[in-house]
Design a protein around this motif. Sequence first.
Motif, PDB file in Angstrom:
ATOM      1  N   VAL A 156       0.822  -1.210   0.000  1.00  0.00           N
ATOM      2  CA  VAL A 156       0.000   0.000   0.000  1.00  0.00           C
ATOM      3  C   VAL A 156       0.860   1.267   0.000  1.00  0.00           C
ATOM      4  O   VAL A 156       0.480   2.288  -0.573  1.00  0.00           O
ATOM      5  CB  VAL A 156      -1.008  -0.030   1.173  1.00  0.00           C
ATOM      6  CG1 VAL A 156      -0.309   0.155   2.496  1.00  0.00           C
ATOM      7  CG2 VAL A 156      -2.082   1.018   0.982  1.00  0.00           C
ATOM      8  N   ASP A 157       2.034   1.182   0.584  1.00  0.00           N
ATOM      9  CA  ASP A 157       2.898   2.367   0.596  1.00  0.00           C
ATOM     10  C   ASP A 157       3.590   2.575  -0.749  1.00  0.00           C
ATOM     11  O   ASP A 157       4.099   3.655  -1.027  1.00  0.00           O
ATOM     12  CB  ASP A 157       3.951   2.239   1.697  1.00  0.00           C
ATOM     13  CG  ASP A 157       3.287   2.213   3.052  1.00  0.00           C
ATOM     14  OD1 ASP A 157       2.200   2.798   3.178  1.00  0.00           O
ATOM     15  OD2 ASP A 157       3.831   1.588   3.978  1.00  0.00           O
ATOM     16  N   TYR A 158       3.637   1.520  -1.539  1.00  0.00           N
ATOM     17  CA  TYR A 158       4.312   1.628  -2.833  1.00  0.00           C
ATOM     18  C   TYR A 158       3.306   1.544  -3.970  1.00  0.00           C
ATOM     19  O   TYR A 158       3.606   1.064  -5.054  1.00  0.00           O
ATOM     20  CB  TYR A 158       5.354   0.513  -2.981  1.00  0.00           C
ATOM     21  CG  TYR A 158       6.257   0.390  -1.783  1.00  0.00           C
ATOM     22  CD1 TYR A 158       7.273   1.329  -1.574  1.00  0.00           C
ATOM     23  CD2 TYR A 158       6.082  -0.618  -0.850  1.00  0.00           C
ATOM     24  CE1 TYR A 158       8.082   1.250  -0.457  1.00  0.00           C
ATOM     25  CE2 TYR A 158       6.889  -0.701   0.268  1.00  0.00           C
ATOM     26  CZ  TYR A 158       7.892   0.233   0.460  1.00  0.00           C
ATOM     27  OH  TYR A 158       8.683   0.164   1.556  1.00  0.00           O
TER      28      TYR A 158
END
Lengths: 433, 644
Positions: free
Chosen positions: A77-79
């Motif tokens: 989700v962060d990438y």
Amino acid sequence: MAAPLTLLLLVAVTVRAALYRSSLADLISERVEVVSPLTAWKRVVEGLALLDLGVSPYSGDVFHETPLIIYLFHFLVDYAEITFMLADVITAVALYLSVKDYNKQVFRKQKYALEADRYPLDCLELIRSPKEMQYIPLKVAMFYLLNPFTILSCVAKSTCGLNNAVIALFVLSTIKGNVLLSAIFLSLATYQSIYPLTLCAAALLYLLQRQYIPVNLRRFSFWWFVAQYAFMYLGSLFVIVGLSFFLLGSWDFLPSVYGFILSVPDLTPNIGLFWYFFAEMFEHFRLFFLCVFQINVFFYTVPLSIKLKEHPVFLIFMQLAVISIFKSYPTVGDIAASFIKHHKASSASSLNIFLVSCVLLACSALFPVLWHLWIYAGSANSNFYYAITLLFNVAQILLVSDYFYAFLRREHHLSHGLYLKRKDGSEATLVLK
Amino acid sequence: MAAHRCSLSALLLIICSLLVFIVADSEKATLTGDHHATAVDNLQTVTETEEGAAAEEPAVEEERRWEETVVEEATADKEDTSAPETVVQSSVPQPKDDFQEELVIRPLHSGDIYASFQFRTLWETDFMRGNKVSHYRLFPKSLGQVISKFSVRELHISFTQGYWRTMQWGQPFLPSPPGAELWVWFQDSVTDVDGTWKELTNVLSGIFCASLNFIDSTNTVQPSASFKPLGIGNVTDHRFLRYATLPREIVCTENLTPWKKLLPCGSKAGLAVLLKSEKLFHSSFHSQAVHIRPVCQDWQCKTTSWELRQTLNVVFDLHTPGQGKLEWSLFKMFSRTLTEACPLASSSKIYIDITDDPQGEQFEVSPATHLLSQAMVLGDRRTFSVYDLTQQITFGTVRSLNLLIRWKSSEGDMLRPLLHAERYVAGYGLQTGEIHTLMYNNHPYRSFPVLLLDSVPWYLRLYIHTLTVTSKGKDNKPSYIHYQPSKDRVRPHLLEMLVQLPPNSVTEVTVQFERALLKWTEYTPDPNHGFYVGSSVISSLVPSIVAMDTNSTREQPLFSSFFPCKEESSYFMRVYTEPLLVNLPTPDFSMPYNVICLTCTVVAVGYGSLYNLLTRSFQIEEPSPGLAKRIANIIRKMRGVPPL
């Protein structure tokens, strides 16, 4: 050949990264043309939030992604931005490679045919020269990567980009002749959104052709191959669905994903034909028309496969186009995917392509305008937006049928000669009868 | 047989000795000058020393009441020591049911008048043991049958017209949201709770002439923490709880009439004669409610009885800006005066809140009363003038009671409510929006937790990941979140959370939503009016500023003793926010045929062009022969000659 591709990829990634950083990203991700209830990134985040709260994401009616997507983004989700850019890059490269490979085959076939003097003399100008063929893979990749529809879809983080990547990989592995990978990617694509199921016939036809197995219902080898492919396809589909079940511990996702696609409960406006039709439908006819509209998507597979059994790659393109027009929650990303093979038949076309592309452009510009008038300004009503979706769909249909027409005509010319003569020797015109 | 008789006589002996003991005990109590008798009245009755004329009356009264108490306790040796008022009742064997009525009038700082009626019927019976209950006296039969048929353990229903303005009016005795609210605890023997709930709402809809039949799964929730049983019983499994609101429900005469019919005296006698609908609905706020719950009869809770509380709250706006003079009377408010108590009532009283004006400086009450009472209401010690309608002396010589308050000055400061809340929708356009809920903690130094309950209909799709809770500019993470996402056309969103409110602060809860496009048949007849979203419910134990009197925790007036409260330093409070009105995008309702035709045309264009290309093949065009040639060919064919 690799250098221009690298350059193209760099340009595409730069454009996307720049748009991610701009304030347009939020605006784009809210657009109903770009994201549908099935693919919206906002809903993926919501699903993750529900998972964090200890609530099954499928207990509500906001999240409709498959379990694999949610577990993929659980870690990524962060990438997310990189993931979506990567998906686009993968799609482009896969298309590039597959078109390149397919071109080689076309060449080989052409050479054999020329040697066998199978083509009429006057249609040599229709035969592809290596020089113009050289740039086609790059053009395809460019068409996909720099298409504004694809860019919008990627910036909105619509998961439709991932589906396109899977389909592109399926095309690549099919054209490379890898039966197992083809079946696996097809089952993945089917798992993501039911509709790619119709590509099964095209893949089978292509693989049969490649292995020189004639399509003959009385031959054992034909059935043996079909059984093999079906086994691999269904087996991998079963494994994927089973894996989802074990990840989630329940079958809730089946009605929530596939039931949602097939029964169209969410009438959020989009560029397709379903939303307004079913918002205005009389309740007792609803089920009937739902069946008619859904069958419509799958129905073209059979006649198209029969008509195009010699040209399975074109069949894949036709199927993708039909899906993107008639599916229940279409977005511009789907359409971008269906455009990719357009150049193929265009050489022989005497088409009204100018008209159609003008209509498509005008529609794309009018979508946000009429949406604003309806939703924000309140000076228009839903009919305005509906009218433009109708026009957009008509334009797409015209485009697809024109390409189909051009393709058929080229094939006819290749077998009957370009300059046809009537019996009395005067110049003849071709008509469909 | 002999042994049997022997045991019987022993029992008699024991009872006799017990009687003697009780009489002796109560005599001793009066001798020591204890105010035991007045305490029976549930109030701390104080004689006003200023009025000399009234000084002898309380003494007489006290003596009489003491007598009653003795008779009372002697006859009924086991239960119901509360409310032994009338001589008529105490002379016959104590019936198992009891009815009390009271009216509280509180002048509000805004110049409005708040009148709160409460009618309580207690009945020691067991509805759950088969269908044995067939004889009804005071308890309304229609509700009794509902309780036994649907195995209801607790039922709370309210109909409200208007919104209670907490900041101007303070706290109501019984809060209720605008529209209709229904929450029911079922017995744990109920297997199909949803089916029972559906049937129950339909039956109640008939009883109260209200649109409760519109309660279905799309507006019913099962709160996990906000609505606990108010009666006895320790089952708190929220599977047996159903909560629903209809914020759009209009309350009017047709709801009041069936409500009045549930009273033992109807609207014939007692306080209920004041309930004339043309006056009640000409008011700023009107709320009527029915609460049914099982309660304990005595200290040890050996026997339980069913309590039916009917309440009616109304705020009159009597303040007319043109006239400088401010006064109100029972006649002016209700266009009726009181002439008698309900004969079936064991207690019938009127309380007038004079806390803000103990010295009679701001307003003047007439006829004056000598009876005063103090009670803890919502964390505040209030003083009331009491008028006992069972006493003939209350009605005076004119045989009718018309209370009158005349304002002398209109200044004065209201104690700000410690907790209040408001809510609104932010954003523009018809695509998305944001719900803001503001919760104010006005306590100067103590923070306290509140439970926020939000039930949002499915067509506003909440995005829980956008939920933010901020107080004093900082993120305030809720310690408990219960979220149930909605299912389209099946169930609403339920969001419950426990938030700690810092002292003297505003806490803002925001959550984004997306507006859905509905099917054209799902819209209300006036779709552009908007859709109502029910009030949020904020429940809390609010620390009280006034230390609570521990002696009076049990013997409180009815209106202050509704919510059970174990902790003395805080009190239970429930606040409802405003309902929301949200616009949704609408399709054009006038053209279903056009849409069906046009869309089908587009599909047909797609089908047709593909069909065309799939079934036909390319052929060289043959120029079509002229008409004359064709006719000639036909003739030649008929003649059997080869064509041209």
